[in-house]
Write a protein that holds these residues in place. Structure first.
Motif, PDB file in Angstrom:
ATOM      1  N   GLN A 238       0.838  -1.202   0.000  1.00  0.00           N
ATOM      2  CA  GLN A 238       0.000   0.000   0.000  1.00  0.00           C
ATOM      3  C   GLN A 238       0.872   1.251   0.000  1.00  0.00           C
ATOM      4  O   GLN A 238       0.595   2.217  -0.703  1.00  0.00           O
ATOM      5  CB  GLN A 238      -0.915   0.007   1.221  1.00  0.00           C
ATOM      6  N   GLY A 241       2.126   2.336  -3.168  1.00  0.00           N
ATOM      7  CA  GLY A 241       1.139   2.876  -4.088  1.00  0.00           C
ATOM      8  C   GLY A 241       0.580   1.844  -5.037  1.00  0.00           C
ATOM      9  O   GLY A 241       0.035   2.181  -6.076  1.00  0.00           O
ATOM     10  N   VAL A 242       0.727   0.570  -4.712  1.00  0.00           N
ATOM     11  CA  VAL A 242       0.179  -0.493  -5.559  1.00  0.00           C
ATOM     12  C   VAL A 242      -1.342  -0.401  -5.533  1.00  0.00           C
ATOM     13  O   VAL A 242      -1.937  -0.143  -4.497  1.00  0.00           O
ATOM     14  CB  VAL A 242       0.639  -1.863  -5.038  1.00  0.00           C
ATOM     15  N   ARG A 243      -1.976  -0.600  -6.717  1.00  0.00           N
ATOM     16  CA  ARG A 243      -3.420  -0.468  -6.777  1.00  0.00           C
ATOM     17  C   ARG A 243      -4.117  -1.627  -6.047  1.00  0.00           C
ATOM     18  O   ARG A 243      -3.596  -2.734  -5.973  1.00  0.00           O
ATOM     19  CB  ARG A 243      -3.883  -0.408  -8.224  1.00  0.00           C
ATOM     20  N   VAL A 246      -4.486  -5.182  -7.477  1.00  0.00           N
ATOM     21  CA  VAL A 246      -3.204  -5.893  -7.511  1.00  0.00           C
ATOM     22  C   VAL A 246      -2.861  -6.420  -6.128  1.00  0.00           C
ATOM     23  O   VAL A 246      -2.401  -7.549  -5.968  1.00  0.00           O
ATOM     24  CB  VAL A 246      -2.086  -4.970  -8.045  1.00  0.00           C
ATOM     25  N   ARG A 250      -2.490 -10.247  -6.045  1.00  0.00           N
ATOM     26  CA  ARG A 250      -1.101 -10.656  -6.116  1.00  0.00           C
ATOM     27  C   ARG A 250      -0.554 -10.977  -4.723  1.00  0.00           C
ATOM     28  O   ARG A 250       0.202 -11.909  -4.537  1.00  0.00           O
ATOM     29  CB  ARG A 250      -0.287  -9.534  -6.750  1.00  0.00           C
ATOM     30  N   HIS A 251      -0.987 -10.191  -3.744  1.00  0.00           N
ATOM     31  CA  HIS A 251      -0.390 -10.360  -2.424  1.00  0.00           C
ATOM     32  C   HIS A 251      -1.268 -11.178  -1.474  1.00  0.00           C
ATOM     33  O   HIS A 251      -0.775 -11.969  -0.697  1.00  0.00           O
ATOM     34  CB  HIS A 251      -0.113  -8.997  -1.795  1.00  0.00           C
TER      35      HIS A 251
ATOM     36  N   LEU B 330      -1.743   5.421   5.760  1.00  0.00           N
ATOM     37  CA  LEU B 330      -2.308   4.084   5.672  1.00  0.00           C
ATOM     38  C   LEU B 330      -3.452   3.920   6.659  1.00  0.00           C
ATOM     39  O   LEU B 330      -4.143   2.914   6.643  1.00  0.00           O
ATOM     40  CB  LEU B 330      -1.233   3.028   5.935  1.00  0.00           C
ATOM     41  N   ARG B 353      -1.118   8.751  -4.925  1.00  0.00           N
ATOM     42  CA  ARG B 353      -0.221   7.679  -5.375  1.00  0.00           C
ATOM     43  C   ARG B 353       1.132   8.175  -5.877  1.00  0.00           C
ATOM     44  O   ARG B 353       2.158   7.653  -5.489  1.00  0.00           O
ATOM     45  CB  ARG B 353      -0.941   6.837  -6.421  1.00  0.00           C
ATOM     46  N   ARG B 356       3.657   8.840  -3.192  1.00  0.00           N
ATOM     47  CA  ARG B 356       4.099   7.754  -2.314  1.00  0.00           C
ATOM     48  C   ARG B 356       5.556   7.386  -2.559  1.00  0.00           C
ATOM     49  O   ARG B 356       6.228   6.888  -1.677  1.00  0.00           O
ATOM     50  CB  ARG B 356       3.221   6.522  -2.530  1.00  0.00           C
ATOM     51  N   GLN B 360       8.923   6.033   1.849  1.00  0.00           N
ATOM     52  CA  GLN B 360       8.775   4.583   1.913  1.00  0.00           C
ATOM     53  C   GLN B 360       8.962   4.074   3.337  1.00  0.00           C
ATOM     54  O   GLN B 360       9.357   4.827   4.222  1.00  0.00           O
ATOM     55  CB  GLN B 360       9.755   3.910   0.953  1.00  0.00           C
ATOM     56  N   ASN B 371       6.170 -10.937   1.279  1.00  0.00           N
ATOM     57  CA  ASN B 371       5.199 -11.928   0.815  1.00  0.00           C
ATOM     58  C   ASN B 371       5.927 -13.240   0.531  1.00  0.00           C
ATOM     59  O   ASN B 371       6.817 -13.280  -0.308  1.00  0.00           O
ATOM     60  CB  ASN B 371       4.532 -11.395  -0.449  1.00  0.00           C
ATOM     61  N   LEU B 374       6.394 -14.424  -3.257  1.00  0.00           N
ATOM     62  CA  LEU B 374       7.071 -13.678  -4.311  1.00  0.00           C
ATOM     63  C   LEU B 374       8.574 -13.849  -4.163  1.00  0.00           C
ATOM     64  O   LEU B 374       9.084 -13.869  -3.047  1.00  0.00           O
ATOM     65  CB  LEU B 374       6.730 -12.187  -4.212  1.00  0.00           C
ATOM     66  N   GLU B 382       8.435  -4.375  -7.469  1.00  0.00           N
ATOM     67  CA  GLU B 382       7.025  -4.012  -7.511  1.00  0.00           C
ATOM     68  C   GLU B 382       6.813  -2.490  -7.605  1.00  0.00           C
ATOM     69  O   GLU B 382       5.987  -2.012  -8.368  1.00  0.00           O
ATOM     70  CB  GLU B 382       6.301  -4.545  -6.275  1.00  0.00           C
ATOM     71  N   VAL B 386       4.840   0.063 -10.523  1.00  0.00           N
ATOM     72  CA  VAL B 386       3.782   1.026 -10.258  1.00  0.00           C
ATOM     73  C   VAL B 386       4.168   2.422 -10.750  1.00  0.00           C
ATOM     74  O   VAL B 386       3.384   3.089 -11.406  1.00  0.00           O
ATOM     75  CB  VAL B 386       3.472   1.081  -8.751  1.00  0.00           C
ATOM     76  N   HIS B 387       5.398   2.835 -10.447  1.00  0.00           N
ATOM     77  CA  HIS B 387       5.745   4.239 -10.669  1.00  0.00           C
ATOM     78  C   HIS B 387       6.602   4.475 -11.903  1.00  0.00           C
ATOM     79  O   HIS B 387       6.770   5.604 -12.324  1.00  0.00           O
ATOM     80  CB  HIS B 387       6.471   4.792  -9.443  1.00  0.00           C
TER      81      HIS B 387
END
Lengths: 347, 535
Positions: A238, A241-243, A246, A250-251, B330, B353, B356, B360, B371, B374, B382, B386-387
């Protein structure tokens, strides 16, 4: 795609359960065989050679005139007249069982239901149809029905549970109450009522049952997602900035799937049982379909013909037991206490 | 004659050739405290728990001798060995929240420990419970007996655990990291209590710990374990002041030391938080009444300059982690957060977004923050997906490779999964994941708390090096004042969701204005004082 080490470890644990492994193999063999039921039990030959040409009656419809007969209608290969015509100038390759699920054997020497004989290995039912052929086709129908219902119901249940668990709050509360009300509907009576004004076919029955069976996994997936949304790697995603979709798929989903997959064989079992019991009381698939439940019903109506009830019972018992054994092995494979046992990991 | 002596103890899981404990000899004298010290995985807990047959499943034990007051315990039948547990040998575990049954009241918890070993009537058990509560310095009242574990604080729970361990007047107490899960100020009081009980009851205590400061202050004897072997043993003062073994020296040197790099003069402000507040819903007043709110963070304001580390210190429940989540947006929070002159509190969802990537986070738990499904490079890249959508797979892979090298991970790490790495390495992966977007600010929420001291020092060095190279700013959240002092330029001390002290690190440590800050500093550093005396 290469299997991740977690999956590989779980597959190893699964294989360690010999009973589950053999049940899986046996079930797959039976399922694949029954998928080609037309090649195993059919009233048409697989291959016909007549006057130097090849015909495949399994796939194509040939009129009797093709083989020098009189009628324009489809050739009845079981007719001694037609088979004589073909055999004079060629040959026929028959499947091991020369009856389809709806073939009526008019040559019975005893009144139907006829006991097992060299011709009808498991006898015939009260309409003179071959029991073995009906079992083979019925097995396929039941498993396919169960599989489609399970996959569709799980997909809906997982999405609903995931959304409820991830967002929480009002959405979760409303969703939960809806599921509670919805799951208290008496599904059997509803189907009986509905089938009084529409004749349910395979797909209509599937949709009706889907309406009421998607709730099984909702609570489970919801709980997993409620837990997972506070995990650090979800928070980290989060923060990156992951949507949201996803993050969900994904997670969170792969990690919630463990609990879900454990349930699947049992959901499949429940679906098969549901269909069978509907057929048994006569509100299931349309008359004439290859159905295990209907055969059970015949067994009950014809107690003097025990081969009916016994065959259906053994088939069902075998199928359900195999699925339960597979399910148990899957459950153990996904149990981290089992697949981590002996790796020396302590806290 | 020693109370308990163990000869040539080995414990292994799958393979006897790779033992987790390898030929350990151990003697505990009556009335003394022996500390078993080592980092995680050194086999110290296994060694201690094997004495009372509490091994994890899959573990095999072999010993030449295991004697209690000269009697050979190994020869005893199963039932008699079981009677040892909670009888002549009491045990205290690390995590009092999970070691107590959440459905049982205090009376039942302690009462059960008594009843298993003694036949006593209802009233007698209750009297004994009250007696025990008094001994562990808890209020010996009916009210206390009727409480559930969740109604007790961490320190109180640990006292209840001690009361349970004492229920049958044991001769030996095994304390497995008894204070690790507790706040510093409470750690002190618990160990003071254990020490007093040891003196009064002539009790032997086997203390398992990774904290040399603590051990130096309380234990008479110490044995240092490394990879399943005891590498050094002796009287605590001698071992800690003049270590003979290289590993012991390594452990002692790993205490966080050093200072942050000096800041350039007058750095620009990077982040400003103004009157930050987070409220959680509390108990509802009646059925339809308004809901109370509980303020987890209440009116916190601070600034972070470019290249600076702001240390945020507080005990558990002080709201310091909530501040991190509020900064990252968050969780719902009130107040202003301004990053690079952009007021983030005015942005929501999609608009937030792009911002962000400037800020971090690295979390505490190296196991939960990655995770498990992964690979390392999937996890690290990842953020780029996104960016930086313009990068293709090869460019992303190159970036990830460079970054993994920069945080000091082996070259082949990318294709492996998190569970193949140690805690320290995982924390490096988490740092790489946070750095991939080249942020200006890194929020570090207890990044070293779950790590062994020597690994902690390495991670701190890495963080300092990264700060030098990239001009990063850190918000460094920790309960460990020693660590914070080693890295922070400025300090924010929090208590009950409020800031109680705020200022330059050196000034706060030299001259704390707030009484609570003073207490924290005393608790964290008094051990060193004691150690210095021993030297």
């Amino acid at each position: 795609m290469e299997l991740s080490p977690i999956w590989r470890r779980q597959w190893r644990t699964f294989r360690r359960n010999r009973r589950g492994l053999w049940s899986l193999y046996l079930f797959l063999v039976l399922f694949v065989l029954s998928l080609g039921a037309e090649f195993v039990a059919n009233d048409k030959p697989i291959l016909v050679r007549y006057q130097g040409e090849l015909y495949m009656p399994v796939f194509n419809v040939y009129p009797e005139t093709t083989f020098g007969g009189l009628f324009e209608t489809e050739a009845n290969y079981r007719d001694p007249y037609v088979s004589e015509l073909i055999n004079e100038d060629g040959w026929m390759l028959w499947p091991p069982v020369r009856y389809s699920y709806d073939t009526i054997n008019y040559d019975l020497e005893v009144p139907a239901p006829a006991p097992p004989s060299a011709d009808n290995w498991l006898g015939t039912d009260d309409q003179g149809r071959d029991v073995l052929a009906r079992l083979i086709h019925g097995f396929r129908l039941s498993v396919l029905f169960g599989l489609i219902l399970t996959v569709a119901a799980s997909a809906i249940g997982i999405v609903v549970g995931a959304v409820q668990g991830y967002y929480g709050g009002w959405l979760d509360l409303a969703g939960q109450r809806f599921v509670e009300v919805w799951s208290s509907m008496p599904i059997l009576y509803l189907i009986i009522v509905i089938s009084s004004f529409v004749v349910p076919g395979f797909w209509t029955l599937l949709v009706i049952m889907l309406l009421f069976s998607w709730m099984t996994l909702v609570d489970l997936v919801r709980a997993e997602f409620l837990r997972a949304r506070n995990l650090d790697y979800v928070r980290a995603a989060q923060a990156l900035g992951v949507r949201t979709p996803v993050i969900l798929f994904r997670h969170m989903l792969p990690n919630a799937m463990v609990a879900t997959l454990t349930y699947l064989p049992f959901v499949l079992n429940a679906s098969v049982i549901m269909l069978t019991s509907l057929d048994f009381i006569g509100f299931g698939l349309p008359p004439g379909s290859a159905s295990l439940g209907e055969l059970l019903g015949q067994g009950k109506a014809n107690l003097h013909a025990p081969w009916l009830g016994l065959s259906a019972f053994v088939t069902l018992a075998l199928m359900l037991s195999l699925l339960v054994f597979v399910g148990e092995a899957v459950r153990d494979a996904f149990d981290p206490r089992k697949y981590l046992a002996g790796t020396g990991e302590t806290s | 004659m020693s109370l308990l002596s163990v000869r040539n103890l080995s414990i292994w899981f799958d393979d006897p050739a790779r033992p987790a404990v390898d030929g350990v000899d151990l003697d505990i004298e009556a009335g003394r405290m022996l500390a078993l010290v080592g980092e995680s995985g050194s086999g110290k807990s296994l060694t201690a728990l094997s004495v009372i047959d509490l091994l994890p499943p899959g573990a095999t034990r072999r010993a030449d001798a295991l004697t209690l007051e000269g009697e050979d315990v190994l020869g005893w039948p199963e039932a008699r060995r079981r009677a040892l547990r909670g009888g002549r040998v009491g045990t205290i575990f690390q995590e009092p929240l999970t070691a107590l049954n959440p459905l049982h009241k205090v009376e039942k918890q302690i009462g059960e420990a008594i009843r298993v070993h003694q036949r006593l009537g209802r009233e007698a058990v209750r009297r004994r419970c009250l007696e025990l509560l008094e001994q562990v310095e808890l209020p010996a009242s009916e009210d206390m007996l009727a409480r559930y574990p969740h109604q007790l604080s961490g320190g109180q729970r640990q006292r209840v655990m001690i009361a349970m361990a004492l229920a049958n007047d044991p001769q030996l107490l095994i304390a497995d990291e008894p204070t690790t899960a507790l706040d510093v100020t409470i750690q002190e009081t618990i160990l003071d209590l254990l020490k007093r009980l040891q003196r009064e009851r002539h009790l032997s205590i086997l203390l398992i710990s990774h904290d040399l400061g603590l051990v130096g202050r309380f234990a008479e004897d110490v044995a240092v374990m490394h990879r399943g072997r005891i590498v050094e043993r002796g009287a605590t003062g001698e071992v800690l002041s003049a270590p003979r073994d290289a590993y012991t020296r390594h452990l002692l040197d790993a205490e966080p030391a050093g200072r942050p790099d000096p800041l350039p003069a007058d750095p620009p402000v990077l982040l400003r938080a103004d009157d930050l507040a987070v409220h959680f819903p509390g108990r509802r007043q009646g059925w339809l009444g308004r809901r109370d709110t509980v303020a987890a963070v209440d009116g916190v304001s601070f600034q972070v300059h470019r290249g600076e580390t702001l240390g945020v210190v507080g005990e558990s429940g002080s709201g310091k982690s909530t501040v991190a989540l509020a900064l990252l947006r968050l969780i719902q929070a009130r107040g202003k957060v301004v990053l690079l002159d952009q007021p983030l509190h005015e942005l929501g969802g999609r608009a937030l977004r792009p911002w962000r990537r400037h800020m971090q986070v690295v979390f505490q738990d190296p196991y939960g923050s990655l995770n498990p499904r992964l690979t390392v490079s999937q996890a690290v890249e990842e953020g780029l997906r996104v960016h930086h959508k313009e990068l293709d797979a090869a460019q992303r892979a190159a970036r990830v490779r460079d970054l993994l090298a920069e945080v000091g991970l082996p070259a082949d790490s990318g294709d492996r999964y998190p569970h193949e790495f140690s805690g320290g390495q995982r924390q490096r992966i988490a740092i790489a994941r946070a750095l991939v977007l080249e942020p200006d600010l890194l929020i570090l929420d207890e990044p070293t708390s779950a790590l062994d001291r020597s690994v902690q020092a390495q991670v701190l060095d890495l963080l300092k090096a990264l700060q030098r190279r990239h001009g990063l700013s850190y918000v460094f959240i920790s309960h460990d004042l020693k660590v914070v002092r080693a890295i922070s330029h400025r300090l924010l001390v929090m208590r009950h969701g409020k800031v109680v002290e705020h200022g330059d690190t050196d000034r706060v440590f030299a001259n704390p204005e707030d009484a609570y800050t003073r207490r924290l500093i005393d608790a964290a550093f008094s051990r060193d004082g004691k150690q210095a005396v021993a030297q």
